[in-house]
Write a protein that holds these residues in place. Structure first.
Motif, PDB file in Angstrom:
ATOM      1  N   HIS A 264       0.829  -1.209   0.000  1.00  0.00           N
ATOM      2  CA  HIS A 264       0.000   0.000   0.000  1.00  0.00           C
ATOM      3  C   HIS A 264       0.861   1.256   0.000  1.00  0.00           C
ATOM      4  CE1 HIS A 264      -3.364   2.653   1.097  1.00  0.00           C
ATOM      5  NE2 HIS A 264      -2.540   3.197   1.979  1.00  0.00           N
ATOM      6  N   GLN A 265       1.841   1.306   0.921  1.00  0.00           N
ATOM      7  CA  GLN A 265       2.686   2.491   1.028  1.00  0.00           C
ATOM      8  C   GLN A 265       3.617   2.622  -0.176  1.00  0.00           C
ATOM      9  OE1 GLN A 265       1.921   4.480   3.256  1.00  0.00           O
ATOM     10  NE2 GLN A 265       3.580   5.922   3.646  1.00  0.00           N
ATOM     11  N   GLY A 266       4.038   1.487  -0.743  1.00  0.00           N
ATOM     12  CA  GLY A 266       4.874   1.531  -1.937  1.00  0.00           C
ATOM     13  C   GLY A 266       4.147   2.177  -3.100  1.00  0.00           C
ATOM     14  N   SER A 267       2.887   1.811  -3.295  1.00  0.00           N
ATOM     15  CA  SER A 267       2.094   2.423  -4.371  1.00  0.00           C
ATOM     16  C   SER A 267       1.875   3.910  -4.116  1.00  0.00           C
ATOM     17  CB  SER A 267       0.744   1.712  -4.487  1.00  0.00           C
ATOM     18  OG  SER A 267       0.912   0.359  -4.824  1.00  0.00           O
ATOM     19  N   ARG A 268       1.705   4.252  -2.848  1.00  0.00           N
ATOM     20  CA  ARG A 268       1.515   5.665  -2.497  1.00  0.00           C
ATOM     21  C   ARG A 268       2.775   6.467  -2.815  1.00  0.00           C
ATOM     22  NH1 ARG A 268       0.582   7.991   3.610  1.00  0.00           N
ATOM     23  NH2 ARG A 268       0.011  10.119   3.039  1.00  0.00           N
ATOM     24  N   PHE A 269       3.931   5.922  -2.452  1.00  0.00           N
ATOM     25  CA  PHE A 269       5.192   6.599  -2.751  1.00  0.00           C
ATOM     26  C   PHE A 269       5.404   6.696  -4.268  1.00  0.00           C
ATOM     27  CE2 PHE A 269       9.824   6.247  -3.564  1.00  0.00           C
ATOM     28  CZ  PHE A 269      10.201   7.471  -3.042  1.00  0.00           C
ATOM     29  N   TYR A 270       5.072   5.647  -4.974  1.00  0.00           N
ATOM     30  CA  TYR A 270       5.197   5.601  -6.441  1.00  0.00           C
ATOM     31  C   TYR A 270       4.416   6.748  -7.062  1.00  0.00           C
ATOM     32  CZ  TYR A 270       4.993   3.415 -11.113  1.00  0.00           C
ATOM     33  OH  TYR A 270       5.091   3.145 -12.451  1.00  0.00           O
ATOM     34  N   ARG A 271       3.175   6.919  -6.638  1.00  0.00           N
ATOM     35  CA  ARG A 271       2.326   7.967  -7.207  1.00  0.00           C
ATOM     36  C   ARG A 271       2.853   9.362  -6.875  1.00  0.00           C
ATOM     37  NH1 ARG A 271      -3.162   7.312  -4.645  1.00  0.00           N
ATOM     38  NH2 ARG A 271      -3.757   8.916  -6.150  1.00  0.00           N
ATOM     39  N   ALA A 272       3.299   9.517  -5.614  1.00  0.00           N
ATOM     40  CA  ALA A 272       3.737  10.850  -5.185  1.00  0.00           C
ATOM     41  C   ALA A 272       5.053  11.243  -5.842  1.00  0.00           C
ATOM     42  CB  ALA A 272       3.876  10.880  -3.659  1.00  0.00           C
ATOM     43  N   PHE A 273       6.016  10.315  -5.895  1.00  0.00           N
ATOM     44  CA  PHE A 273       7.333  10.669  -6.415  1.00  0.00           C
ATOM     45  C   PHE A 273       7.280  10.978  -7.909  1.00  0.00           C
ATOM     46  CE2 PHE A 273      11.522  10.032  -8.148  1.00  0.00           C
ATOM     47  CZ  PHE A 273      12.346  10.619  -7.194  1.00  0.00           C
ATOM     48  N   LEU A 274       6.566  10.151  -8.672  1.00  0.00           N
ATOM     49  CA  LEU A 274       6.487  10.363 -10.125  1.00  0.00           C
ATOM     50  C   LEU A 274       5.414  11.368 -10.517  1.00  0.00           C
ATOM     51  CD1 LEU A 274       6.944   6.690 -11.401  1.00  0.00           C
ATOM     52  CD2 LEU A 274       8.640   8.524 -11.338  1.00  0.00           C
ATOM     53  N   ASP A 275       4.694  11.900  -9.514  1.00  0.00           N
ATOM     54  CA  ASP A 275       3.667  12.912  -9.766  1.00  0.00           C
ATOM     55  C   ASP A 275       2.696  12.423 -10.845  1.00  0.00           C
ATOM     56  OD1 ASP A 275       2.325  15.287  -9.467  1.00  0.00           O
ATOM     57  OD2 ASP A 275       3.609  16.406 -10.844  1.00  0.00           O
ATOM     58  N   LEU A 276       2.189  11.210 -10.639  1.00  0.00           N
ATOM     59  CA  LEU A 276       1.320  10.599 -11.656  1.00  0.00           C
ATOM     60  C   LEU A 276       0.040  11.385 -11.884  1.00  0.00           C
ATOM     61  CD1 LEU A 276       1.482   6.722 -11.139  1.00  0.00           C
ATOM     62  CD2 LEU A 276       2.729   8.157 -12.742  1.00  0.00           C
ATOM     63  N   ALA A 277      -0.453  12.051 -10.848  1.00  0.00           N
ATOM     64  CA  ALA A 277      -1.704  12.798 -10.998  1.00  0.00           C
ATOM     65  C   ALA A 277      -1.608  13.821 -12.123  1.00  0.00           C
ATOM     66  CB  ALA A 277      -2.068  13.486  -9.684  1.00  0.00           C
ATOM     67  N   HIS A 278      -0.393  14.357 -12.371  1.00  0.00           N
ATOM     68  CA  HIS A 278      -0.205  15.339 -13.435  1.00  0.00           C
ATOM     69  C   HIS A 278       0.450  14.731 -14.670  1.00  0.00           C
ATOM     70  CE1 HIS A 278      -0.385  17.827  -9.723  1.00  0.00           C
ATOM     71  NE2 HIS A 278      -1.159  18.574 -10.484  1.00  0.00           N
ATOM     72  N   LYS A 279       1.383  13.781 -14.448  1.00  0.00           N
ATOM     73  CA  LYS A 279       2.109  13.212 -15.582  1.00  0.00           C
ATOM     74  C   LYS A 279       1.291  12.174 -16.345  1.00  0.00           C
ATOM     75  CE  LYS A 279       6.229  15.191 -14.758  1.00  0.00           C
ATOM     76  NZ  LYS A 279       6.011  15.787 -13.453  1.00  0.00           N
ATOM     77  N   ALA A 280       0.498  11.371 -15.611  1.00  0.00           N
ATOM     78  CA  ALA A 280      -0.287  10.299 -16.243  1.00  0.00           C
ATOM     79  C   ALA A 280      -1.536  10.048 -15.400  1.00  0.00           C
ATOM     80  CB  ALA A 280       0.550   9.023 -16.379  1.00  0.00           C
ATOM     81  N   PRO A 281      -2.567  10.859 -15.545  1.00  0.00           N
ATOM     82  CA  PRO A 281      -3.759  10.769 -14.677  1.00  0.00           C
ATOM     83  C   PRO A 281      -4.452   9.412 -14.709  1.00  0.00           C
ATOM     84  CG  PRO A 281      -3.759  12.827 -15.925  1.00  0.00           C
ATOM     85  CD  PRO A 281      -2.656  11.985 -16.488  1.00  0.00           C
ATOM     86  N   ILE A 282      -4.528   8.802 -15.885  1.00  0.00           N
ATOM     87  CA  ILE A 282      -5.198   7.496 -15.978  1.00  0.00           C
ATOM     88  C   ILE A 282      -4.390   6.442 -15.221  1.00  0.00           C
ATOM     89  CG2 ILE A 282      -5.937   5.666 -17.554  1.00  0.00           C
ATOM     90  CD1 ILE A 282      -6.507   7.817 -19.630  1.00  0.00           C
ATOM     91  N   ALA A 283      -3.075   6.457 -15.427  1.00  0.00           N
ATOM     92  CA  ALA A 283      -2.219   5.516 -14.707  1.00  0.00           C
ATOM     93  C   ALA A 283      -2.294   5.767 -13.209  1.00  0.00           C
ATOM     94  CB  ALA A 283      -0.777   5.648 -15.192  1.00  0.00           C
ATOM     95  N   ASP A 284      -2.442   7.018 -12.802  1.00  0.00           N
ATOM     96  CA  ASP A 284      -2.540   7.342 -11.383  1.00  0.00           C
ATOM     97  C   ASP A 284      -3.760   6.670 -10.762  1.00  0.00           C
ATOM     98  OD1 ASP A 284      -1.754   8.982  -8.993  1.00  0.00           O
ATOM     99  OD2 ASP A 284      -3.747   9.822  -9.347  1.00  0.00           O
ATOM    100  N   LYS A 285      -4.873   6.683 -11.476  1.00  0.00           N
ATOM    101  CA  LYS A 285      -6.088   6.030 -10.957  1.00  0.00           C
ATOM    102  C   LYS A 285      -5.888   4.514 -10.867  1.00  0.00           C
ATOM    103  CE  LYS A 285      -9.533   9.432 -12.503  1.00  0.00           C
ATOM    104  NZ  LYS A 285      -8.566  10.480 -12.858  1.00  0.00           N
ATOM    105  N   LEU A 286      -5.185   3.945 -11.829  1.00  0.00           N
ATOM    106  CA  LEU A 286      -4.924   2.507 -11.813  1.00  0.00           C
ATOM    107  C   LEU A 286      -4.040   2.121 -10.632  1.00  0.00           C
ATOM    108  CD1 LEU A 286      -5.171  -0.240 -13.250  1.00  0.00           C
ATOM    109  CD2 LEU A 286      -3.153   0.366 -14.589  1.00  0.00           C
ATOM    110  N   VAL A 287      -2.972   2.877 -10.417  1.00  0.00           N
ATOM    111  CA  VAL A 287      -2.073   2.584  -9.294  1.00  0.00           C
ATOM    112  C   VAL A 287      -2.775   2.843  -7.965  1.00  0.00           C
ATOM    113  CG1 VAL A 287       0.141   3.150  -8.222  1.00  0.00           C
ATOM    114  CG2 VAL A 287      -0.049   3.086 -10.698  1.00  0.00           C
ATOM    115  N   ALA A 288      -3.662   3.842  -7.925  1.00  0.00           N
ATOM    116  CA  ALA A 288      -4.430   4.096  -6.696  1.00  0.00           C
ATOM    117  C   ALA A 288      -5.318   2.889  -6.370  1.00  0.00           C
ATOM    118  CB  ALA A 288      -5.275   5.349  -6.862  1.00  0.00           C
ATOM    119  N   GLY A 289      -5.901   2.267  -7.410  1.00  0.00           N
ATOM    120  CA  GLY A 289      -6.694   1.061  -7.185  1.00  0.00           C
ATOM    121  C   GLY A 289      -5.851  -0.067  -6.609  1.00  0.00           C
TER     122      GLY A 289
END
Length: 560
Positions: A264-289
């Motif tokens: 859980h925390q690994g996925s959270r760090f992954y999203r935050a470090f790579l800034d997926l919400a801005h760089k790849a919004p669709i991928a961000d939702k997938l990793v959040a799932g």
């Protein structure tokens, strides 16, 4: 109640056991002699197995079932996930003329229960238990189920084992000489102690850094590293040294909880470090799932088998493959620091995938697989800590550096100039400030676009850096306005430098365009408390140069 065997029948079974009679199937004995290795790993051919059985059977009954040929030769040490326990039989053959002691050690720490039964010469059985289900008050309990066995001289001793666990059920064991066992355990304790110590120090440093720079990212990484160390600690059997005895029966559940929180925390760090919400919004939702699905691993053993298999497949197998592929894609797209992140990330999912295959019996037990999570933790510690601290450094630099030209910005010039003002006051060295502005820059932007304008600004910044000295402070004040604080330079020398800059800029040819600059030169006075006091005068001289026709230098006192 199970009916006990008569003394006569027991004697016959004991006689068959000690003489090596093995019923319908046979296994190879592990032979110990004066020239034997100090550590002998069990192989499948050393074991015979009785599947789907309970521990609540008398020793005599188990021996009888072996004698009746109900045990089958093992084809693999790793049986994967089993709903019930498994009995096994092996034989230890001591060819030496004196009694010897050996340690039989089970290598998989999360195993719930290991029972060992060894016959005594008087016909009774010596039974011992170890594992998560056996609470102990001793602080010296080994990290994995391990048993000291006494073998008579010139003997063949049968040993019956029962293994039960909700996790990976395997018979990955070794026979050690006691001194060898102690050396191996001490070496592992030193290595893993150093690893856990490094993680603890790094996590503390990251959290402290996070507080200082107010970074949520560092806190996430510090928590991720702590959870990773906890997971490895459970996997290798070191966590139980820190757990109260009341928690011992729940070690396996806590192990799965640590894995769930880690994913859980690994996925959270992954999203935050790579800034997926801005760089790849669709991928961000997938990793959040995947992030929230990972919490289901804590209840994996309570789920129906099909659902547990699907959850494991998605979270521990498919998820790591997708996130690794996405990290490689962002690295290919040259996203900042995606490369160093990928290097730190790739081994952790790989370890998770290989460990999942091993737990399910699809890969054999191998030393490098057993220690792969620790190697992954070490790489994660190195690469992620570097990446986050490097990011802190870049973010700090951005506070003082103009991102377009790479020169100091106003804040950076103010901070660096304060040191030079203090040095001037202490040693009476001269300081002179140049302020310059591009002539007719608005026309360039309106006619040729801001892209060409940016190229001109970058070229001007490069030219100023190249022509000025290394100790001078070159800054972009904003827009097309620049400044140079000439260190240890009087007004006349600074004016010569300003003229040289004007000529160098006039010779530039950028995107098919030529441009000129106007420069004002003012010395630092004793009454100036900061660079901004001097800048007011230099800025006024620069505007005077523009009013006099541009493309010229105007210095204080009209020195030309």
């Amino acid at each position: 109640m199970t009916r006990k065997l008569s003394p006569l029948r027991w004697f016959l079974f004991w006689l068959m056991a000690v003489t090596g009679c093995q019923g319908a199937f046979g296994s190879q004995a592990i032979t110990l002699d004066a020239h034997a290795e100090t550590a002998i790993g069990l192989r499948p051919e050393n074991l015979e197995l009785l599947l789907d059985q309970s521990v609540n059977q008398t020793p005599e009954a188990i021996a009888a079932r072996w004698a009746a040929g109900e045990f089958s030769p093992a084809t693999d040490l790793n049986l994967g996930l089993q709903r019930q326990g498994v009995w096994a039989r092996l034989e230890l053959k001591n060819t030496m003329d004196q009694p010897t002691a050996v340690v039989l050690s089970h290598h998989y720490a999360p195993t719930d229960l290991v029972v060992i039964r060894q016959p005594r010469p008087d016909g009774s059985w010596h039974e011992r238990r170890s594992g998560d289900l056996q609470t102990t008050t001793s602080n010296e309990r080994p990290r994995t189920p391990s048993f000291l066995l006494q073998l008579p001289a010139q003997s063949a001793t049968p040993v019956f084992l029962f293994v039960e666990t909700q996790s990976n059920l395997n018979f990955d064991m070794s026979v050690y000489a006691p001194n060898s066992y102690n050396r191996v355990e001490q070496s592992l304790a030193l290595i893993y102690g150093a690893l856990f110590g490094a993680v603890l120090i790094s996590a503390f440093y990251l959290v402290l850094s996070a507080i200082m720079v107010r970074s949520r990212l560092a806190i996430i990484l510090g928590t991720y590293l702590a959870l990773y160390a906890s997971y490895v600690g459970f996997l290798m059997g070191y966590v139980h040294y820190a757990l109260p005895d009341a928690f011992t029966p729940y070690t396996n559940q806590l192990h799965m909880l640590s894995l769930a929180l880690l994913m859980h925390q690994g996925s959270r760090f992954y999203r935050a470090f790579l800034d997926l919400a801005h760089k790849a919004p669709i991928a961000d939702k997938l990793v959040a799932g995947l992030q929230w699905l990972a919490l289901g691993l804590a209840f994996l053993h309570d789920l129906p088998p099909l659902l547990a298999t699907l959850l494991s497949l998605v979270v521990i197998f498919i998820g790591p493959l997708l996130t690794t592929g996405l990290a490689l894609y962002l690295w290919h797209r040259k996203v900042k620091q995606a490369g160093v992140f990928t290097l730190g990330w790739v081994l952790a999912p790989t370890a998770a995938i290989l460990n999942t295959l091993r737990v399910n019996g699809l890969l054999p037990n191998m030393d490098w697989l057993l220690h792969l999570p620790a190697i992954g933790l070490l790489m994660t510690l190195a690469f992620f800590s570097y990446a986050v601290l490097r990011r802190f450094s870049l973010e700090r630099d951005l506070v003082f550096v103009d991102p377009l030209t790479g020169l100091l910005n106003r804040r950076g010039l103010d901070a660096r100039a304060a040191d030079e003002f203090e040095r001037r006051e202490r040693f009476s060295v001269p300081l002179t400030l140049l302020v310059l502005d591009i002539d007719h820059f608005k026309v360039v932007n309106d006619t040729h676009g801001h892209g060409v304008g940016d190229q001109i600004l970058q070229a001007l910044g490069d030219c100023l850096t190249r022509v000025s000295r290394e100790l001078d402070l070159v800054a972009r004040l904003g827009g097309e306005e620049f400044a140079i604080l000439c260190v240890q330079t009087d007004l006349r020398s600074a004016t010569v430098l300003a003229e040289r800059l004007r000529q160098a800029v006039g010779a530039l040819h950028v995107a098919g365009q030529r441009f000129t600059i106007s420069i004002g030169v003012a010395p630092v006075h004793d009454s100036d408390r900061s660079i901004w006091d001097t800048l007011v005068r230099a800025d006024s001289l620069m505007y005077q140069a523009k009013h006099e026709g541009r493309n010229r230098v105007v210095a204080a006192g009209h020195i030309a």
